[in-house]
Scaffold this active site. Structure first.
Site, mmCIF file in Angstrom:
data_model
loop_
_atom_site.group_PDB
_atom_site.id
_atom_site.type_symbol
_atom_site.label_atom_id
_atom_site.label_comp_id
_atom_site.label_asym_id
_atom_site.label_seq_id
_atom_site.Cartn_x
_atom_site.Cartn_y
_atom_site.Cartn_z
ATOM 1 N N GLY A 178 -2.935 10.072 -13.860
ATOM 2 C CA GLY A 178 -4.377 9.997 -13.711
ATOM 3 C C GLY A 178 -4.714 8.963 -12.669
ATOM 4 N N HIS A 192 -12.966 21.221 -13.882
ATOM 5 C CA HIS A 192 -11.620 21.744 -13.700
ATOM 6 C C HIS A 192 -11.150 21.242 -12.342
ATOM 7 C CE1 HIS A 192 -8.727 25.414 -13.286
ATOM 8 N NE2 HIS A 192 -8.109 24.284 -13.551
ATOM 9 N N ASP A 193 -10.002 20.567 -12.290
ATOM 10 C CA ASP A 193 -9.585 19.928 -11.037
ATOM 11 C C ASP A 193 -9.474 20.930 -9.892
ATOM 12 O OD1 ASP A 193 -7.253 21.110 -12.037
ATOM 13 O OD2 ASP A 193 -6.153 19.233 -12.229
ATOM 14 N N GLY A 241 -1.429 17.657 -3.566
ATOM 15 C CA GLY A 241 -0.197 16.886 -3.389
ATOM 16 C C GLY A 241 0.813 17.533 -2.462
#
Length: 481
Positions: free
Chosen positions: A17, A235-236, A401
């Site tokens: 996180g 929601h990411d 990422g």
């Protein structure tokens, strides 16, 4: 009044996180990390659980480190939830979506609502851990019997910060209990399956007010109130897609991280039987958009291998992988066989052996197999999304990422035969920040926020190399099994 405002974006991923601070002005956007903390699931006798109290402590520490902010927003992974009793207290640790309790549950659901009808009503792809299946698995449990409220993870943390309860729409759309045409609950599905929709708090949408930080939170974080909490694309993936730096182009996107979410942004859902058979999902995004995408296993495969190998240097591993011959061996990166943790290198090698391909033996060979397989899965998802929706794409945007993995970005460009624009890395946090800034009148519509991203964020462009024939051949080889 300052033309630049600061927003805290709480962005919770499956393995860590972070609390990021975005400073937004009419023509400026800067993001800095205030605090990062691990997200470590815990295996207890009853199964795999999230350490949600540890996550909340990380959020509070992050808000303390962030300093004065004009608003707070929270996004996280989807489908998981906490149950509250009549007093509003949490009933046990939230169950992890990788827990085995949903094994075999889908078939029980389909006996009541066939898979075709479920998809036509909700547009959501089959995933064994969708909230609908989790609730079916929990039926008859003492905890669910005692529950008076269900809050998805970002909504649970928002409740602890503010005392206010709501269900944010972009995350609710992953429950398989939302009708993507009406953007409201799928009452018929819930009724047939005996799911009580009154467990859910009222729906709210990105940009809605979600309460103010409680006095106790202000005291613990050292912040001076009032500090509003704003509903974002909780929601990411919704937040990440909102941060795709597309400038008026027809684009495909791939949100990369533990998962790869690859697809298109549409104006309306695709609810055909062909779409269901291709395992595409229709999740709700900002401003009436639909995230039409396929879930691919993503860098989870590499993360698990790196863990099994004792955390070797990733940069050196990728350099070695780049020297391994391309497309020697590939696996289906969407195969549920790779969902569970543990022994990932052996499982990938075994999949290659069973399919009659050369068996990768070294870490570099296995890494190249994973990256080739992911690029191949990206290619198929982008191809299929265009075919099924009738909407074309001229460029692929990779955010998240995976943007740090130049080899994966280049392989994706090669596989798709389209230019890839890579960046931003912290897309979910940026999308989170920009929705807050929009809610406070600082930036304009979705197109305007994307233009701001294009002007302010470092982006890398990868041109496709070498034609797509060898990728087509590898795809055909994989299809033959």
């Amino acid at each position: 009044m300052s033309a630049v405002k600061s927003y805290a974006a709480v962005d919770l991923g499956a393995s860590s996180g972070r609390v990021m601070v975005g400073r937004v002005g009419p023509d400026s956007l800067e993001l800095t990390e205030a605090h990062r903390f691990p997200n470590r699931p815990v295996r207890v006798p009853e199964g795999l659980r999230w350490d949600v109290l540890g996550l909340y402590a990380g959020v509070l520490d992050g808000l303390k480190a962030a300093g004065a902010v004009d608003s707070v927003g929270i996004d996280s992974w989807a489908v998981d939830y906490g149950l509250l009793d009549a007093d509003g207290a949490l009933l046990g640790n939230p169950v992890h979506y990788r827990d085995s309790r949903t094994d075999g549950i889908a078939e029980k659901v389909w006996a009541t609502v066939p898979a075709e009808e479920l998809y036509a009503a909700t547009g959501l792809q089959y995933a064994p851990f969708n909230t609908l299946y989790q609730l079916t698995a929990a039926r008859g449990s003492a905890q669910l019997a005692q529950a008076r409220r269900l809050l998805l993870i970002p909504d649970l943390l928002t409740y602890w910060l503010t005392g206010e309860q709501g269900t944010e729409l972009t995350n609710a759309s992953t429950t398989q209990l939302i009708d993507p045409r009406t953007r409201d609950w799928a009452h018929g599905v819930a009724e047939r399956l005996g799911i009580d929709l009154s467990l859910f708090a009222p729906l709210r949408r990105p940009g809605d007010a979600a309460g103010m930080l409680r006095p106790e939170v202000l005291e613990e974080t050292g912040l001076t109130g009032p500090v509003p909490v704003t509903a974002v694309g909780s929601h990411d993936t919704a937040s990440a897609v909102a941060a795709v730096p597309a400038d008026g182009e027809r684009f495909a996107y791939i949100c990369t991280g533990t998962w790869s979410l690859a697809g298109l942004e549409l104006d309306a859902p695709v609810l055909t039987e062909e779409s269901r058979a291709a395992n595409f999902t229709n999740e709700l995004g900002l401003d009436g958009t639909v995230r039409y995408l396929r879930n691919i296993m993503g860098l989870w495969l590499l993360q698990e291998c790196v863990r099994a190998w004792g955390q070797p240097d990733l940069g050196a591993l990728l350099l070695d992988a780049a020297k391994v011959p391309a497309l020697r061996s590939v696996v289906d990166a969407g195969d549920a066989a790779f969902l569970a943790p543990g022994r990932m290198p052996e499982r990938i090698a075994e999949a290659c052996r069973v399919s009659g391909q050369p068996v990768p033996a070294t870490p570099a060979e296995i890494t190249r197999c994973i990256l080739d397989s992911l690029a191949l899965a990206h290619r198929k998802a982008v191809e299929d999304a265009q075919r099924l929706s009738g909407q074309s794409a001229d460029v692929v945007h990779i955010v998240g990422g995976g943007t740090r993995n130049a080899l994966l970005c280049q392989l994706t460009a090669d596989a798709c035969g389209l230019p890839v624009v890579s960046g931003p890395t912290e897309a979910a946090a940026l999308g989170n920040v920009l929705v807050q800034a929009r809610a406070h009148g600082l930036v304009g519509d979705l197109a305007g926020t994307r233009r701001l991203l294009t002007r302010t964020q470092p982006l890398t462009r990868y041109e496709p190399r070498g034609g797509t024939q060898r990728w087509q051949a590898a795809q055909a080889r994989l299809a033959r099994g």
